[in-house]
Design a protein around this motif. Structure first.
Motif, short mmCIF file in Angstrom:
data_model
loop_
_atom_site.label_atom_id
_atom_site.label_comp_id
_atom_site.label_asym_id
_atom_site.label_seq_id
_atom_site.Cartn_x
_atom_site.Cartn_y
_atom_site.Cartn_z
N GLU A 35 -96.11 40.84 32.22
CA GLU A 35 -96.22 42.24 31.87
C GLU A 35 -95.04 42.64 31.04
OE1 GLU A 35 -96.69 44.25 35.65
OE2 GLU A 35 -98.93 43.78 35.69
N SER A 36 -93.84 42.40 31.50
CA SER A 36 -92.69 42.55 30.83
C SER A 36 -92.83 42.33 29.25
CB SER A 36 -91.60 42.09 31.40
OG SER A 36 -90.13 42.18 30.62
N LYS A 37 -93.08 41.21 29.13
CA LYS A 37 -93.45 40.77 27.46
C LYS A 37 -94.40 41.55 26.92
CE LYS A 37 -90.42 37.38 27.39
NZ LYS A 37 -89.06 37.59 26.75
N LEU A 38 -95.43 42.02 27.51
CA LEU A 38 -96.42 42.64 26.94
C LEU A 38 -96.26 44.12 26.58
CD1 LEU A 38 -99.64 41.00 28.47
CD2 LEU A 38 -99.03 40.95 26.22
N ASP A 39 -95.33 44.54 27.76
CA ASP A 39 -94.80 45.92 27.53
C ASP A 39 -94.00 46.03 26.40
OD1 ASP A 39 -96.12 46.80 29.73
OD2 ASP A 39 -94.57 46.86 31.31
N SER A 40 -93.06 45.27 26.20
CA SER A 40 -92.13 45.09 25.08
C SER A 40 -93.00 44.98 23.72
CB SER A 40 -91.20 43.78 25.26
OG SER A 40 -90.40 43.94 26.29
N LEU A 41 -93.91 44.25 23.83
CA LEU A 41 -94.83 44.04 22.29
C LEU A 41 -95.23 45.27 22.26
CD1 LEU A 41 -95.99 42.34 20.26
CD2 LEU A 41 -97.93 41.77 21.86
N LEU A 59 -94.99 47.46 18.63
CA LEU A 59 -95.95 48.05 17.85
C LEU A 59 -96.24 49.41 17.83
CD1 LEU A 59 -98.87 45.56 19.25
CD2 LEU A 59 -97.51 45.48 17.00
N ASN A 60 -95.72 50.35 18.84
CA ASN A 60 -95.65 51.64 18.75
C ASN A 60 -94.76 52.26 17.86
OD1 ASN A 60 -97.61 51.96 20.49
ND2 ASN A 60 -96.76 52.25 22.05
#
Length: 115
Positions: free
Chosen positions: A88-94, A98-99
């Protein structure tokens, strides 16, 4: 040999047995009747589940009943949770990255500064 809970759930037949007896206590024959494998194979799966602490065999007269002991699955839940938090942390960072890329103004140059 003492087995762990991860070995128990590694096999689809054992997962199905756990699911089956989690709803109701069944005798060994009733469990075996639900599968297209031999009674000795089911007994081996039940033995592994018992060694892992996910199944308890209860003697009632001449019958032996399998009962699920699902509290041992907490061990798996704890293990999975640590990786869920990591990903979840890695995907939040991604998502943040991207934003940021999307919010940057687009440069209409062809790479050498010319339009």
């Amino acid at each position: 040999m003492r087995r762990d809970v991860f070995q128990a759930i590694a096999d689809p037949t054992r997962r199905e047995i756990i699911s089956l007896i989690s709803h109701e206590s069944l005798n060994l024959n009733a469990v075996a009747e639900r599968f297209n494998i031999s009674r000795p194979a089911i007994s081996k799966h039940i033995k592994i589940l018992t060694e892992c602490g996910l199944v308890r065999i209860r003697q009632d007269g001449r019958e032996r009943y399998c009962e699920a002991k699902l509290d041992k699955l907490n061990e798996i839940s704890v293990w999975v949770e640590q990786y869920r938090k990591f990903w979840e942390s890695k995907l939040d960072s991604l998502e943040i990255y991207l934003n940021e890329l999307q919010s940057k103004p687009k440069n209409n140059t062809n790479g050498n500064g010319n339009k």
